[in-house]
Design an enzyme around this catalytic site. Structure first.
Site, PDB file in Angstrom:
ATOM      1  CG  ASP A  81      43.336 -25.121  57.303  1.00 60.90           C
ATOM      2  OD1 ASP A  81      42.356 -25.697  57.637  1.00 60.90           O
ATOM      3  OD2 ASP A  81      43.311 -23.751  57.275  1.00 60.90           O
ATOM      4  N   GLY A  82      42.376 -27.873  55.812  1.00 57.38           N
ATOM      5  CA  GLY A  82      41.495 -27.961  54.246  1.00 57.38           C
ATOM      6  C   GLY A  82      40.982 -29.253  54.298  1.00 57.38           C
ATOM      7  N   GLY A 117      38.032 -30.210  55.910  1.00 65.95           N
ATOM      8  CA  GLY A 117      36.724 -29.896  55.991  1.00 65.95           C
ATOM      9  C   GLY A 117      36.401 -29.299  54.382  1.00 65.95           C
ATOM     10  CG  HIS A 170      38.979 -34.055  60.326  1.00 62.94           C
ATOM     11  ND1 HIS A 170      39.592 -33.139  60.122  1.00 62.94           N
ATOM     12  CD2 HIS A 170      37.685 -33.703  60.742  1.00 62.94           C
ATOM     13  CE1 HIS A 170      39.070 -31.711  60.349  1.00 62.94           C
ATOM     14  NE2 HIS A 170      37.802 -32.160  61.046  1.00 62.94           N
ATOM     15  CG  LEU A 188      60.880 -38.511  61.192  1.00 61.98           C
ATOM     16  CD1 LEU A 188      60.867 -38.189  59.735  1.00 61.98           C
ATOM     17  CD2 LEU A 188      59.431 -38.668  61.718  1.00 61.98           C
TER      18      LEU A 188
HETATM   19  C1  FPP Z   1      42.164 -28.297  59.792  1.00 63.17           C
HETATM   20  O1  FPP Z   1      41.187 -28.631  58.740  1.00 63.17           O
HETATM   21  C2  FPP Z   1      42.427 -29.989  60.394  1.00 63.17           C
HETATM   22  C3  FPP Z   1      42.247 -30.356  61.681  1.00 63.17           C
HETATM   23  C4  FPP Z   1      41.886 -29.373  62.842  1.00 63.17           C
HETATM   24  C5  FPP Z   1      42.363 -31.652  62.253  1.00 63.17           C
HETATM   25  C6  FPP Z   1      43.834 -32.310  61.577  1.00 63.17           C
HETATM   26  C7  FPP Z   1      43.492 -33.787  61.835  1.00 63.17           C
HETATM   27  C8  FPP Z   1      43.950 -34.719  61.010  1.00 63.17           C
HETATM   28  C9  FPP Z   1      44.458 -34.643  59.810  1.00 63.17           C
HETATM   29  C10 FPP Z   1      43.799 -36.055  61.602  1.00 63.17           C
HETATM   30  C11 FPP Z   1      44.873 -37.035  61.663  1.00 63.17           C
HETATM   31  C12 FPP Z   1      45.820 -36.605  62.499  1.00 63.17           C
HETATM   32  C13 FPP Z   1      46.813 -37.142  62.911  1.00 63.17           C
HETATM   33  C14 FPP Z   1      47.986 -36.657  63.544  1.00 63.17           C
HETATM   34  C15 FPP Z   1      46.959 -38.759  62.791  1.00 63.17           C
HETATM   35  P1  FPP Z   1      39.706 -27.884  58.726  1.00 63.17           P
HETATM   36  O2  FPP Z   1      38.914 -28.701  59.461  1.00 63.17           O
HETATM   37  O3  FPP Z   1      40.074 -26.707  59.575  1.00 63.17           O
HETATM   38  O4  FPP Z   1      39.447 -27.855  57.261  1.00 63.17           O
HETATM   39  P2  FPP Z   1      38.520 -26.447  56.651  1.00 63.17           P
HETATM   40  O5  FPP Z   1      39.351 -25.215  57.050  1.00 63.17           O
HETATM   41  O6  FPP Z   1      38.608 -26.851  55.055  1.00 63.17           O
HETATM   42  O7  FPP Z   1      37.271 -26.546  57.597  1.00 63.17           O
END
Ligand code: FPP
Length: 253
Positions: free
Chosen positions: A26-27, A29, A43, A137
């Protein structure tokens, strides 16, 4: 499919290094917003952090890493962010799969894959086929996944396979093989970055006795040292699985 040992029916073997780590990344954004960048830039940096994580976990001898990449509830995000995330999964699979295969990593995608587009579905099938015999893994990526969905799909599949169970008497042993992670040891350590302290419908069944670790670090900033810090916290936990502290410390426990 071999069934993993249940933390509620058995006392699993535990070691200094968690055998299985599950993560909510998370985080992204907020990382982007702090830099006045679009959310997708966060992302993208998040994908780079995934690469670092997998390398660090492999080096430490972790056997399973499970990532929550897209929840069943993430469809509620703006359509352009959803579409860019799907595009990012596609390019990650296209660009990373050979390297993961060379590193002897098994890649597995779990979730309700029926709603994903045909290109992603093809890449997922190819990734499974290419890496299914790798053993260093297992990297599981949860996409369009929800813990409640998983339990319900497992129960429905069980009842389709064993209609005689419809009257009741379903046991853990009956259900586990139908869960998405039924052959995988339950996570020892759960990490959530980004400061929120919740499970968000991730591995609801499997987290029963998992040690939970929350950090303020935003996912794109989560590096090898952040992982070491989480593991140091894990190493200070006493994993009692319902027992008393005295029982856990006994030489034959
Ligand atoms: C949450 O942060 C993140 C996501 C919903 C997407 C996670 C995806 C990746 C890290 C991309 C790559 C993944 C792989 C497996 C290669 P958020 O958007 O909710 O952040 P915020 O809370 O700061 O808005």
């Amino acid at each position: 499919m071999a069934r993993s040992r249940s933390s509620t029916e058995d006392i699993p073997q535990t070691g200094k290094i968690p055998r299985h780590i599950a993560l909510i990344m998370d985080g992204n954004g907020r990382w982007a917003r702090k830099r006045l960048l679009p959310r997708i830039a966060g992302h993208r940096r998040g994908s780079e952090a995934v690469r670092t994580l997998v390398e660090s976990a492999t080096r430490l001898g972790v056997e399973y890493v499970t990532l929550f990449a897209f929840s069943s509830e993430n469809w509620r995000r703006p359509a352009d962010e959803v579409s860019m995330l799907m595009q990012l999964f596609i390019s990650n699979l296209e660009n990373e799969i050979s390297r993961l295969h060379r590193a002897n990593i098994r890649v597995r995608i779990i979730g309700d894959l029926t709603r994903l587009g045909p290109r992603l579905a093809t890449l997922i099938a190819e990734a499974h086929a290419l890496t299914c015999n790798n053993s260093r893994l297992t990297l599981t990526v949860a996409v369009n996944y929800g813990g409640r969905w998983d339990i319900l799909q497992a129960m429905n599949a069980l009842l389709r396979t064993h209609p005689d169970k419809a009257g009741g008497d379903v046991t853990e042993a009956d259900l586990t093989p139908f869960l998405s992670m039924g052959d995988t040891p339950e996570p020892d350590l759960f990490i959530r970055t980004g400061g929120e302290q919740r499970i968000s419908n991730f591995l609801l069944w499997q987290l029963a006795y998992t040690e939970l670790y929350f950090t303020e670090t935003l996912w794109p900033d989560f590096d090898a040292e952040s992982l070491n810090e989480a593991i140091r916290s894990y190493q200070q936990r006493e994993r009692r699985f319902g027992r008393t502290s005295e029982q856990c410390c006994a030489p034959d426990s």
